[in-house]
Design a protein around this motif. Structure first.
Motif: not given
Length: 355
Positions: A135-141, A143-149, A170-172
C-alpha cells in the motif's frame, strides 16, 4: 521444472476474453483481461495484467484463432506468430504481460485436461502462503501529506498484518520514526521507472533515511548511481530487484549477485522462463518472494499458487484482492492463506478473487 510440464498434451477449441475493472487504493482504475481457453470439456484461465486500460478494451473485441492440438511447449511456440495485439502495446514490457496471460491459461487448461494440478506435475505440495499487504501512505493524485492512517485501517481488519510500502521523498523523519511501530518487510523505492506516475527520483539522502529508519526491510529497485551506490555498501543483502527481472539472463546481468528477488511471472512472459527462473534461484540460493500487479481475477490465484509451491514463507505481495480496494473491509483472509484442498490446474482455491 519446465520439463515436467512442457510435454503435457493440450487441446484448444475456443479462445474468449473477459474484461474486469475495479478502483484501487493507489488512486487509479484498474482493468485486466481474463483469457479463457477451452477444449475437451475443460476451461483454462489466465490474466493479462497490461497497465493500459485501452489495450484491454481492444482485446475483448478481438478474435484470436488458437484452435488446435499442442503440448504446453508447442503452444508457446504458436504464440510467436499469433495475432494477440490488435494495436501495438504502449510499452514493450506489456508484451510479456499479455503472453503470460495466454501461457498461464494454456498451462491451466493442459493440467485440467490431464486431471492434475501444477503441484502434482512439479512434485511439490501446496503450502500455506504468507503474504504482506502492499500500500501507499498517500495518494499520488492528491496533495495530502502521507500518514499511517491506511496502515491503521488495515490493522483493524487483522492486527498482525505485515506490509510492503512505497516510500516517497515527502516522508519526513517523524513519519519514518513512526514506522518502527509497524511490521514493514519491503520498501519499494521505485527507482527504475521512467515516465509513470509512480516514478521516484534517485536521491542518496532519501535512500539513506529510509534504509536507516526501517533497518530490517528489503530495499526494492533502487537506482544505483555514483551518488547512490555508497548508500547500499554493506547493505547488498537487503537489496532486491523487481522491474529488471524478466528471466535468468536478467538476474545474471544485475550489478551484484542478489540475495533476494521479487518474482512476478508476468514480467518473464512464458511458462518456460518463469519455471527456469525459479529453478535457477533455487540452485543459486536466491530467496524469492511473489509480486502482485493489482490482479483482478485468476491471475492472483496463480501468483498465490506459485508462492505456495516455491516460496511460501517469504514476504509475498500476493494478498487477496480486497486489500487493494480503496476501503478494505472486514472478512478478508489473514496471513497465511490456506492452500487449496483439492487443487486442479495451476491452483484454484486460495481465495475468492473478489476478496
Amino acid at each position: 521444472m519446465y520439463d515436467r510440464v512442457a510435454d503435457l498434451p493440450l487441446t484448444v477449441e475456443d479462445c474468449a476474453f473477459e474484461l474486469q475493472e475495479r478502483a484501487t487504493s493507489s488512486g487509479f482504475d484498474r482493468a485486466t483481461t481474463t483469457i479463457v481457453l477451452s477444449g475437451d470439456g475443460e476451461t483454462g484461465r489466465g490474466e493479462d495484467v497490461t497497465y493500459t486500460n485501452d489495450a484491454h478494451h481492444a482485446l475483448v473485441d478481438h478474435e484470436v484463432d488458437l484452435a488446435g492440438e499442442y503440448t504446453v511447449d508447442t503452444f508457446s511456440d504458436a504464440l510467436d506468430d499469433a495475432d494477440i495485439w490488435p494495436d501495438p502495446p504502449d510499452e514493450e514490457r506489456f508484451r510479456h504481460y499479455r503472453r503470460w496471460g495466454f501461457e498461464s491459461a494454456a498451462l491451466d487448461l493442459a493440467l485440467k485436461q490431464g486431471e492434475t494440478s501444477l503441484g502434482a506435475a512439479l512434485g511439490r505440495a501446496y503450502d500455506p502462503v504468507a503474504f504482506v499487504v502492499s500500500t501507499r501512505l498517500s495518494n499520488p493524485q492528491d496533495d495530502e501529506p502521507p500518514t499511517t492512517d491506511r496502515l491503521d485501517d488495515l490493522l483493524r481488519i487483522h492486527d498482525d498484518l505485515a506490509f510492503k510500502l512505497d516510500p516517497t521523498p515527502d516522508w519526513d523523519d517523524d513519519l519514518l520514526e513512526t514506522l518502527a511501530d509497524y511490521d514493514v518487510r519491503v520498501l519499494d523505492l521505485k527507482g527504475l521507472y521512467e515516465g509513470t506516475e509512480v516514478d521516484v527520483e534517485a536521491d542518496p539522502d532519501f535512500y539513506r533515511r529510509v534504509a536507516d529508519a526501517v533497518p530490517d526491510a528489503f530495499l526494492e529497485d533502487p537506482k544505483l548511481t555514483e551518488e547512490t551506490r555508497p548508500v547500499f555498501e554493506g547493505r547488498e543483502e537487503r537489496v532486491t530487484w523487481d522491474a529488471l527481472i524478466t528471466g535468468v539472463e536478467s538476474i545474471e546481468a544485475l550489478p551484484f549477485e542478489p540475495s533476494v528477488l521479487n518474482m512476478k511471472p508476468s514480467r518473464c512472459g512464458s511458462v518456460e522462463s518463469v519455471l527456469d527462473t525459479i529453478a535457477y534461484c533455487e540452485r543459486e540460493g536466491i530467496q524469492l518472494y511473489g509480486g502482485g500487479q493489482f490482479e483482478l481475477g485468476v491471475g492472483r490465484d496463480h501468483i498465490q499458487a506459485l508462492a505456495s509451491l516455491c516460496y511460501s514463507d517469504s514476504p509475498n505481495d500476493v494478498a487477496p484482492g480486497g486489500y487493494n480496494d480503496p476501503e478494505a473491509g472486514a472478512g478478508l483472509p489473514s496471513s497465511p492463506l490456506a492452500p487449496p484442498a483439492e487443487p486442479r490446474g495451476i491452483g484454484v482455491g486460495f481465495a475468492d478473487p473478489e476478496k
